[in-house]
Write an enzyme that holds these catalytic residues in place. Structure first.
Site, short mmCIF file in Angstrom:
data_model
loop_
_atom_site.label_atom_id
_atom_site.label_comp_id
_atom_site.label_asym_id
_atom_site.label_seq_id
_atom_site.Cartn_x
_atom_site.Cartn_y
_atom_site.Cartn_z
N GLU A 15 0.80 -1.23 0.00
CA GLU A 15 0.00 0.00 0.00
C GLU A 15 0.83 1.27 0.00
O GLU A 15 0.57 2.20 -0.78
CB GLU A 15 -0.94 0.04 1.22
N HIS A 33 -10.90 -4.25 10.59
CA HIS A 33 -11.46 -4.05 9.25
C HIS A 33 -12.74 -3.24 9.25
O HIS A 33 -13.48 -3.26 8.28
CB HIS A 33 -11.72 -5.42 8.60
#
Lengths: 360, 390
Positions: free
Chosen positions: A90, A159
């Site tokens: 990322e 998450h």
């Protein structure tokens, strides 16, 4: 034969004229039911087609058709150059995307969820958001960071975080949070066409939800302006302000409350930064009561900012009671179903808060 | 004495109506151990390699078999429960990779430390979690190993630091655990696992550097199952020699489908660490039968033929079973009996996991802070003042 042909032709022409008069007129395309997923897919497709500098990169966006299938079919259509599968890196690929934007391309950088954007947040803030300012206007960064944000179902603490407040805090960024399909399509198109870094917060639970899309919104030129909220339901007794999934919850609460004679005005923020304070203020000056609803945590959240802005502005004097914030519970997201349900605003929490705010 | 045992067994067999052939075998008939030739590991920056001739005892073999079979059946039961929507959210299954977890644990102690990513149910088991606790956690019930608050990706046990949802984040954590071991002066080490997808995370390279610089007792293990979600290793990595990616860190490439290879390589790596030489890297070549998670069918980026081929030629449990049988270390019936026992254990655990109640609402806000006086937590609205205990 010739005679009959002539007859036919004559009657044929006659028939066409008759038909034309009767009107095989083209009826305008009716409103369609389109899922948020398909709306986003259309926006991506249209913008990729419109401007060849636009490209999409992220994990599983190409050959897998997207982790949540948002980019379905795009790799097949546009190929490796425009739809790029990245490794699980990322920080690296966000930086690469920002660099590409600096050099004149218009990247769309997908985070599989915004939870993973934390790994790359330095690139979003320090490299993307601040650069135009630091360079005194020399270096623009026309980039879109998009992906699902906030809670899903049963995906637990790491998450499920909502990043609206974190990104909304930073000058130099535009932060958008669509609710329905028209929002999704129109705002994504605007985001891609915007010459500034835009953080585009989607919602996984909304991807499969169909919404009506007007005929107008089916046009390739349809955009929704960034920075303008929308009144989804006009009302007179109290204002409900929300973004993303909870706009739906507010409308559900409003429907229930209407039966009890309480008329709610529901505002869909659409954009977190810049915040359309004017829309909220006008509404509050009419209803005198305000409830904010969000999925994120309360401390330093979207609702907290709205409260502060209302206090600082002219609408404060129109409030008949303090603003009420309905938010997620101030805990990491638990996994067990019953706990998760109690960690997020339910429609009944909104109804309860409206009544408490109205003191009924 | 053995004759007596034999007649007792024969009598039992007849009482249970078992086939007469059972009664012919006694423990005396089995080999207590055997020597096996295993694949040589590829090495990187090492002068020696793990042994290729290894001994496995009958007891060890049976224990490995039981453990792997338990893990296999547990994962398959989780698949079933997920499809029935009794397990929700994320569920990343480990079937196919059993030899890795069991082989690693065979060469370390429970006083050593271990950390892995989200494909963690197997490790939770080898590190001491019970099947009941694991399954109840998957179904989000109060008897779950994390009281139902963590779910599939967030299970913990003593010296087992999860269960981590953010790809690659567990690697610096593992090195940190190793730093603590060294700091405290114990000869404990930390086994730090990650996948082929995670191997491209920058934080892993930062960790390699510091672990080597400071000679931390950490065994980095890359479980290379060939696919990072839907992306094959060739499409994600400029170099797929994951055992070499530590550059200055010595590395081993190991057949992760052979439990004896994994065990021997781990033994070698553990010796390396404990002798103060610093970190070492192991790449385990393994395979997952399921897709990345339960929401991935797992056949859009690989063929069913490939999956079938691995299953028929390299299944870790079958490989072990063949070894035990062809070396006369166990009987077919004995292994079948283990299968039956395992199946029952899983059924019982699943039963519990589906009937146990969900956590009580009073639990909602607990465990925010450790060793802290009780605090008040804001609920969904300003009038909801919830209680949080440490």
């Amino acid at each position: 034969m010739a005679t009959s042909l002539r007859c036919f032709l004559r009657s044929g022409k006659q028939a066409v004229l008759v038909v034309a008069r009767r009107g095989i007129h083209r009826s305008p395309p009716a409103a369609l039911q389109v899922t948020v997923r398909d709306a986003l897919n259309q926006a991506l497709d249209e913008e990729l087609e419109r401007d060849e500098r636009v490209f999409l990169l992220g994990e599983e966006v190409a050959q897998y058709d997207g982790a949540y299938k948002i980019s379905r079919g795009l790799w097949k259509k546009y190929g490796d150059k425009r739809i790029i599968d990245t490794p699980i890196s990322e920080m690296g690929f966000a930086g690469i995307a920002v660099g590409a934007a600096m050099a004149g391309l218009r990247p769309i950088c997908e985070f599989m969820t915004f939870n993973f954007s934390m790994q790359a947040i330095d690139q979003v803030i320090n490299s993307a958001a601040k650069t135009y300012y630091m360079s005194a206007g020399l270096q623009a960064v026309p980039i879109v960071f998009r992906g699902p944000n906030g809670a899903s179902a049963g995906v637990a603490a790491q998450h499920s975080q909502c990043f609206a407040a974190w990104y909304g805090h930073c000058p130099g960024l535009k932060v958008v949070s669509p609710w329905n399909s028209e929002d999704a399509k129109g705002l994504l198109k605007s985001a891609i066409r915007d010459d500034n870094p835009v953080v585009f917060l989607e919602n996984e639970l909304l991807y499969g939800v169909p919404f009506e899309m007007s005929e107008e919104s089916q046009s390739k030129d349809f955009t929704v302006p960034i920075g303008k909220a929308k009144i989804e339901r006009p009302g007179t007794h109290i204002t409900l302000v929300s973004h993303s999934r909870y706009v739906g919850h507010c409308l559900d609460a409003a429907a229930v409350l209407a039966k009890e004679g309480i008329d709610c005005e529901v505002i869909n923020l659409r954009t977190i930064r810049p915040l359309d304070v004017e829309c909220i203020e006008s509404s509050v000056m009419k209803t005198n009561h305000l409830v904010t609803v969000e999925g994120g945590w309360p401390q330093f959240g979207v609702g907290a900012e709205i409260c502060a802005r209302i206090m600082e502005g002219s609408a404060f004097n129109y409030l008949d009671s303090p603003v009420t914030r309905v938010t997620g519970v101030d805990i990491p997201m638990p996994y067990a179903k019953i706990l998760e349900e109690h960690s997020l605003p339910q429609v009944k929490d909104i109804i309860f808060s409206v009544k408490k705010t109205l003191n009924v | 004495m053995l004759t007596n045992i034999s007649s007792v067994l024969r009598a039992c067999a007849q009482r249970n109506g078992a086939a007469a052939v059972v009664s012919a075998r006694t423990y005396a008939d089995f080999a207590t151990q055997a020597t096996f030739e295993i694949k040589k590991c590829d090495v990187h920056k090492l002068d020696e390699a793990p042994a290729t001739q290894v001994v496995m005892t009958r007891d060890e073999g049976l224990q490995y078999y039981r453990t792997m079979q338990t893990m296999r059946r547990m994962e398959l039961k989780a698949d079933q429960l997920y499809k029935q929507k009794i397990i929700r959210g994320f569920c990343h299954l480990y079937d196919g990779q059993e030899a890795c977890a069991v082989g690693i644990e065979a060469s370390i102690n429970l006083t050593d430390h271990l950390i892995t990513a989200y494909r963690a149910h197997g490790y939770t088991f080898t590190r001491g979690g019970t099947v009941k606790e694991i399954m109840a956690e998957l179904t989000g019930r109060r008897s779950g190993i994390a009281k139902g608050k963590g779910g599939s990706m967030h299970m913990y046990a003593k010296n087992f630091y999860g269960g981590n949802g953010i790809v690659g984040a567990q690697v610096p954590l593992g090195a940190g655990v190793a730093l603590a071991c060294r700091y405290k002066g114990t000869d404990e080490l930390c086994v730090c696992l990650y996948g082929d997808g995670a191997a491209n995370q920058g934080q892993i390279f930062e960790t390699y550097n510091m672990a080597a610089l400071w000679k931390l007792p950490v065994i980095f293990i890359c479980e290379n199952n060939r696919y990072g979600m839907g992306t094959s290793v060739e499409r994600a990595a400029a170099s797929t020699d994951y055992f070499k990616r530590g550059e200055f860190i010595p590395g081993l490439r190991v057949d992760g489908m052979d439990i004896l290879c994994v065990r021997e390589a781990t033994r070698f790596a553990a010796d390396h660490c404990r002798s103060g030489k610093g970190p070492i890297l192991m790449e385990l070549q393994t395979y997952r039968y399921h897709g990345h998670s339960m929401s991935d069918p797992g056949v859009s980026y690989r063929t069913r033929d490939e999956i079938q081929e691995v299953r028929s030629k390299s299944d870790p449990i079958s490989l072990l079973k063949d070894r035990l049988l062809s070396n006369n270390m166990a009987s077919v019936e004995e292994l079948k009996e283990i299968d039956v026992e395992v199946r029952k254990e899983i059924e019982d655990a699943a039963q519990l996991a589906t009937t146990d109640p969900e956590p009580p609402l009073e639990e909602l806000c607990n465990h925010i802070f450790y060793n802290n006086p009780p605090i008040e937590v804001r609920g969904t609205n300003p009038w909801a003042k919830l209680k949080s205990l440490s």
